[in-house]
Design a protein around this motif. Structure first.
Motif, PDB file in Angstrom:
ATOM      1  N   SER A 138      21.223 -10.223   6.821  1.00 21.58           N
ATOM      2  CA  SER A 138      20.642  -9.027   6.194  1.00 21.58           C
ATOM      3  C   SER A 138      21.173  -8.845   4.784  1.00 21.58           C
ATOM      4  O   SER A 138      20.402  -8.617   3.837  1.00 21.58           O
ATOM      5  CB  SER A 138      20.967  -7.781   7.011  1.00 21.58           C
ATOM      6  OG  SER A 138      20.388  -7.815   8.279  1.00 21.58           O
ATOM      7  N   LYS A 139      22.480  -8.933   4.629  1.00 20.85           N
ATOM      8  CA  LYS A 139      23.085  -8.754   3.312  1.00 20.85           C
ATOM      9  C   LYS A 139      22.634  -9.834   2.338  1.00 20.85           C
ATOM     10  O   LYS A 139      22.371  -9.557   1.167  1.00 20.85           O
ATOM     11  CB  LYS A 139      24.608  -8.722   3.430  1.00 20.85           C
ATOM     12  CG  LYS A 139      25.120  -7.441   4.048  1.00 20.85           C
ATOM     13  CD  LYS A 139      26.630  -7.423   4.118  1.00 20.85           C
ATOM     14  CE  LYS A 139      27.132  -6.112   4.700  1.00 20.85           C
ATOM     15  NZ  LYS A 139      28.604  -6.053   4.754  1.00 20.85           N
ATOM     16  N   ALA A 140      22.543 -11.066   2.815  1.00 27.83           N
ATOM     17  CA  ALA A 140      22.107 -12.166   1.954  1.00 27.83           C
ATOM     18  C   ALA A 140      20.655 -11.980   1.533  1.00 27.83           C
ATOM     19  O   ALA A 140      20.297 -12.224   0.378  1.00 27.83           O
ATOM     20  CB  ALA A 140      22.286 -13.504   2.668  1.00 27.83           C
ATOM     21  N   PHE A 141      19.815 -11.516   2.449  1.00 26.28           N
ATOM     22  CA  PHE A 141      18.409 -11.250   2.114  1.00 26.28           C
ATOM     23  C   PHE A 141      18.325 -10.196   1.006  1.00 26.28           C
ATOM     24  O   PHE A 141      17.611 -10.371   0.017  1.00 26.28           O
ATOM     25  CB  PHE A 141      17.634 -10.779   3.354  1.00 26.28           C
ATOM     26  CG  PHE A 141      16.282 -10.227   3.015  1.00 26.28           C
ATOM     27  CD1 PHE A 141      15.226 -11.063   2.722  1.00 26.28           C
ATOM     28  CD2 PHE A 141      16.077  -8.855   2.958  1.00 26.28           C
ATOM     29  CE1 PHE A 141      13.987 -10.548   2.380  1.00 26.28           C
ATOM     30  CE2 PHE A 141      14.852  -8.327   2.628  1.00 26.28           C
ATOM     31  CZ  PHE A 141      13.792  -9.175   2.330  1.00 26.28           C
ATOM     32  N   LEU A 142      19.062  -9.106   1.177  1.00 29.29           N
ATOM     33  CA  LEU A 142      19.034  -8.036   0.175  1.00 29.29           C
ATOM     34  C   LEU A 142      19.598  -8.510  -1.164  1.00 29.29           C
ATOM     35  O   LEU A 142      19.087  -8.139  -2.228  1.00 29.29           O
ATOM     36  CB  LEU A 142      19.791  -6.811   0.687  1.00 29.29           C
ATOM     37  CG  LEU A 142      19.157  -6.137   1.912  1.00 29.29           C
ATOM     38  CD1 LEU A 142      20.065  -5.038   2.450  1.00 29.29           C
ATOM     39  CD2 LEU A 142      17.773  -5.595   1.601  1.00 29.29           C
ATOM     40  N   GLU A 143      20.613  -9.365  -1.139  1.00 32.67           N
ATOM     41  CA  GLU A 143      21.150  -9.937  -2.376  1.00 32.67           C
ATOM     42  C   GLU A 143      20.113 -10.813  -3.069  1.00 32.67           C
ATOM     43  O   GLU A 143      20.007 -10.813  -4.301  1.00 32.67           O
ATOM     44  CB  GLU A 143      22.408 -10.759  -2.095  1.00 32.67           C
ATOM     45  CG  GLU A 143      23.636  -9.943  -1.802  1.00 32.67           C
ATOM     46  CD  GLU A 143      24.848 -10.823  -1.505  1.00 32.67           C
ATOM     47  OE1 GLU A 143      24.968 -11.917  -2.084  1.00 32.67           O
ATOM     48  OE2 GLU A 143      25.682 -10.396  -0.674  1.00 32.67           O
ATOM     49  N   ALA A 144      19.352 -11.581  -2.276  1.00 27.36           N
ATOM     50  CA  ALA A 144      18.306 -12.438  -2.850  1.00 27.36           C
ATOM     51  C   ALA A 144      17.212 -11.590  -3.503  1.00 27.36           C
ATOM     52  O   ALA A 144      16.730 -11.914  -4.592  1.00 27.36           O
ATOM     53  CB  ALA A 144      17.716 -13.345  -1.774  1.00 27.36           C
ATOM     54  N   THR A 185      14.532 -11.403  13.170  1.00 29.73           N
ATOM     55  CA  THR A 185      14.448  -9.942  13.138  1.00 29.73           C
ATOM     56  C   THR A 185      14.641  -9.431  11.714  1.00 29.73           C
ATOM     57  O   THR A 185      13.952  -8.509  11.286  1.00 29.73           O
ATOM     58  CB  THR A 185      15.511  -9.326  14.071  1.00 29.73           C
ATOM     59  OG1 THR A 185      15.362  -9.889  15.365  1.00 29.73           O
ATOM     60  CG2 THR A 185      15.369  -7.830  14.148  1.00 29.73           C
ATOM     61  N   VAL A 186      15.559 -10.035  10.992  1.00 35.99           N
ATOM     62  CA  VAL A 186      15.801  -9.645   9.601  1.00 35.99           C
ATOM     63  C   VAL A 186      14.530  -9.825   8.788  1.00 35.99           C
ATOM     64  O   VAL A 186      14.119  -8.939   8.043  1.00 35.99           O
ATOM     65  CB  VAL A 186      16.952 -10.477   8.992  1.00 35.99           C
ATOM     66  CG1 VAL A 186      17.068 -10.239   7.489  1.00 35.99           C
ATOM     67  CG2 VAL A 186      18.257 -10.168   9.688  1.00 35.99           C
ATOM     68  N   PHE A 187      13.889 -10.985   8.937  1.00 36.67           N
ATOM     69  CA  PHE A 187      12.736 -11.309   8.106  1.00 36.67           C
ATOM     70  C   PHE A 187      11.465 -10.581   8.541  1.00 36.67           C
ATOM     71  O   PHE A 187      10.499 -10.524   7.791  1.00 36.67           O
ATOM     72  CB  PHE A 187      12.525 -12.816   8.065  1.00 36.67           C
ATOM     73  CG  PHE A 187      13.731 -13.541   7.510  1.00 36.67           C
ATOM     74  CD1 PHE A 187      14.423 -13.051   6.414  1.00 36.67           C
ATOM     75  CD2 PHE A 187      14.198 -14.698   8.098  1.00 36.67           C
ATOM     76  CE1 PHE A 187      15.538 -13.703   5.905  1.00 36.67           C
ATOM     77  CE2 PHE A 187      15.308 -15.362   7.600  1.00 36.67           C
ATOM     78  CZ  PHE A 187      15.978 -14.863   6.503  1.00 36.67           C
TER      79      PHE A 187
END
Length: 120
Positions: free
Chosen positions: A99-105, A72-74
């Protein structure tokens, strides 16, 4: 003679002041940049395509989080970040860490591009 000298000095001074006011420090960035962040079960790696300082596309290259939760995040977050042109978007409920890790990346990729602005 004094009038000519005075006019030339005013002219030279105005050219100098005008050249000091011209801003040429804003850079236009285009390219492909990769970013990485640590998530719950491993790294998340992304590829961010930027054209003229705008985020055009985000691809997920690697992730180790649980399929189903992270899907869902991706599906949601890359579209929202591209639409908004920013990582200042709502995260996916139930997949907060992913979600937070994706935004950090994505922010890591934007830092590499020189476009990330630290929040105050």
């Amino acid at each position: 003679m004094k009038k000519i000298f005075f006019v030339l000095m005013i002219f030279a001074l105005s050219i100098f002041l005008f050249s000091c006011n011209v801003k040429n420090d804003e850079k236009i960035v285009s390219g492909v940049f990769e970013g990485k962040a640590e998530s719950l079960m491993g790294n998340i790696s992304v590829r961010v395509v930027i054209e003229k300082n705008e985020i055009k596309n985000i691809d997920i290259l690697e992730y180790a989080d649980t399929p189903g939760y992270s899907d869902t995040v991706f599906e949601y977050l890359p579209k929202r970040v591209v639409e908004k042109g920013s990582t200042d978007v709502d995260i996916v409920a139930g997949a907060t860490l992913t979600s937070k890790a994706f935004l950090e990346a994505v922010n890591d990729a934007l830092k590499k591009a020189g476009l990330y602005v630290e929040k105050e």
